[in-house]
Each structure stands twice: as C-alpha cells, then as structure tokens.
Design an enzyme around this catalytic site. Structure first.
Site, PDB file in Angstrom:
ATOM      1  N   TYR A 125       0.219 -11.282  -2.615  1.00 53.60           N
ATOM      2  CA  TYR A 125       1.028 -10.491  -1.892  1.00 53.60           C
ATOM      3  C   TYR A 125       2.333 -10.755  -2.152  1.00 53.60           C
ATOM      4  CZ  TYR A 125       3.823  -8.247   2.028  1.00 53.60           C
ATOM      5  OH  TYR A 125       4.608  -7.561   2.789  1.00 53.60           O
ATOM      6  N   HIS A 179      -4.180  -0.342   4.569  1.00 52.25           N
ATOM      7  CA  HIS A 179      -4.422  -0.513   2.849  1.00 52.25           C
ATOM      8  C   HIS A 179      -5.863  -0.242   3.011  1.00 52.25           C
ATOM      9  CE1 HIS A 179      -0.839  -2.301   1.168  1.00 52.25           C
ATOM     10  NE2 HIS A 179      -0.540  -2.308   2.364  1.00 52.25           N
TER      11      HIS A 179
END
Length: 243
Positions: free
Chosen positions: A98, A234
């Site tokens: 991330y 997402h």
C-alpha cells in the site's frame, strides 16, 4: 409488460455497472472492461500455475508457504507510512504494498514523490539483483488518462497529479516493471476504486496493480480485476502466473 431500452440499460448498469463506459474522454478504441468476457481460457490441468489475489482490505492470500517473509522496506520512517510485505518464492519475490497517499490538499505530495517512491524503487531493484519481482497492491496512482473516469477534472487530485504519474513512470515502469493488466488490455477502461456512491455509475480510478519484472512477464497468463466484489471501495485484482 416489456421494458423500455432505458429501463433495460439501467438494470444492466445496476447489476454490472463496470460495463458502463462513463469515461469523459472516450476514444474510439476504448471499451469498458468486462471480466466475464475478456479473460483468457483457464490453463490446462497439466500446467503448473499460481493464482494470486490482492485486496486492500484483506491483503494477500496465497496457497503456497513462502521461503521467507519480510515486512517493510528496511527504513523505519517509511515503514510507518506504507504497508509492504515481501514474500520470497523459489522463482520470484512477491511484494504486496500500500503506497502512501499524497493526502488532502496534496500536503504529502513532496514526501510521496521525492522520498517514498525513490526508496521503494531502490528496494525493488535490490531484490531484482537476485530474482524477478512482482509488485501487487494499491499503488495510489492512476497512471494514464484511461485509468480515471474524468482526468481533466482530477489533475490536482491526489493520485492523478502530474508529479505522481511522472514518478510512477520514472521509478517503476521505466525501470522495467510491466503493468500486467494494461499489457493484456491496452484499450480497456477499467477501475479498481470508486468514491462514495460512484460504483453504480462506474466513475472510478485504477489504483491497484500487478507490476512484474520484464524477465518474468512472459509467464503471466492472466491479469484481471474483480469489480463485482464490492465489500470495499476497492475491488480485488488477480494474477495467474505460469510456474
């Protein structure tokens, strides 16, 4: 009673909204990505392969126990910012990441493009000295105008600034990491992230990637998105790798 065309269209969008081409800059060769019709046939049962899924809610799941696991990139200041897990397998390293967001008002843009991106790139290149690398996860950047539904209106938004896109190219793709989904689908408009209430109209961003070293990219059988999985803002992405 038969439905009107507009009613039929609305039903289709509500059940499979990712098939709606809502991009503001529609080019003649672009089309909406549909994973139900645009994926290659499964590999034969006698072909060794690995399926990898990345999802920024639940992280990475695989069915193979790795040789080794490393957390972070070895720089404490950065390891507090991003989330990076590196799994070592026999033939490659798999990095699930991330990447830090540039934040509201782009307050962290300078840190992102002039500090984090460079160090993350150096980390990848060191791993590549011994074996190929696959980078998976939310990289917080829509690379090109095809990767965001309204590019003209988002050039000052975190994730689509010129600085972030140039840094992505300079530190990742220009150094030999291939965007596997875009290689497989050069003209498909597809997203992996939608803001609040934007999924139904398919106004999204492609922020999640599988990047692969050039030396291993020919082993990628399939690189895909699962937009019908909607537990998060997402969607998961997947990769099928021939071993």
């Amino acid at each position: 009673m038969s439905r009107t065309a507009s009613q039929r269209g609305y039903h289709g969008w509500s059940s499979e909204p990712w098939t709606r081409l809502s991009h503001r800059e529609r080019k003649p060769q672009w089309f909406a990505y549909n994973p139900r019709t645009m994926r290659p046939p499964p590999l034969s049962s006698d072909t060794n392969s690995m399926k990898i899924l990345s999802y920024n809610v639940n992280g990475l799941q695989t069915v193979v126990k790795p040789i080794s696991v490393q957390y972070g990139i070895g720089i404490p200041a950065h390891d507090q910012e991003g989330r990076v897990i590196t799994l070592e397998f026999d033939g490659f390293y798999l990095i699930n990441a991330y990447i830090p967001n540039s934040g509201r008002g782009l307050k962290r843009l300078n840190y992102r493009v002039n500090d984090w991106d460079l160090c993350f790139s150096d980390f990848i290149k060191k791993l590549e000295c011994s074996k190929p690398v696959i980078v998976a996860g939310d990289l917080n950047c829509a690379r090109q105008s095809i990767d965001i539904h309204n590019p003209q209106a988002k050039t000052e938004a975190a994730g689509f600034t010129i600085e972030e896109r140039e840094s992505f190219e300079e530190n990742l793709t220009s150094k030999g990491l291939v965007d596997t989904f875009r290689k497989q689908h050069p003209n498909a408009v597809a997203y992996t992230f939608w803001g609040e209430n934007q999924r139904i109209s398919n106004k999204g961003w492609r922020l999640d990637y599988f990047l692969a070293s050039e030396s291993i990219v020919d082993k990628v059988h399939d690189s895909y998105i699962l937009p019908d999985v909607s537990f998060s803002d997402h969607s998961p992405i997947g990769l099928v790798l021939k071993l």
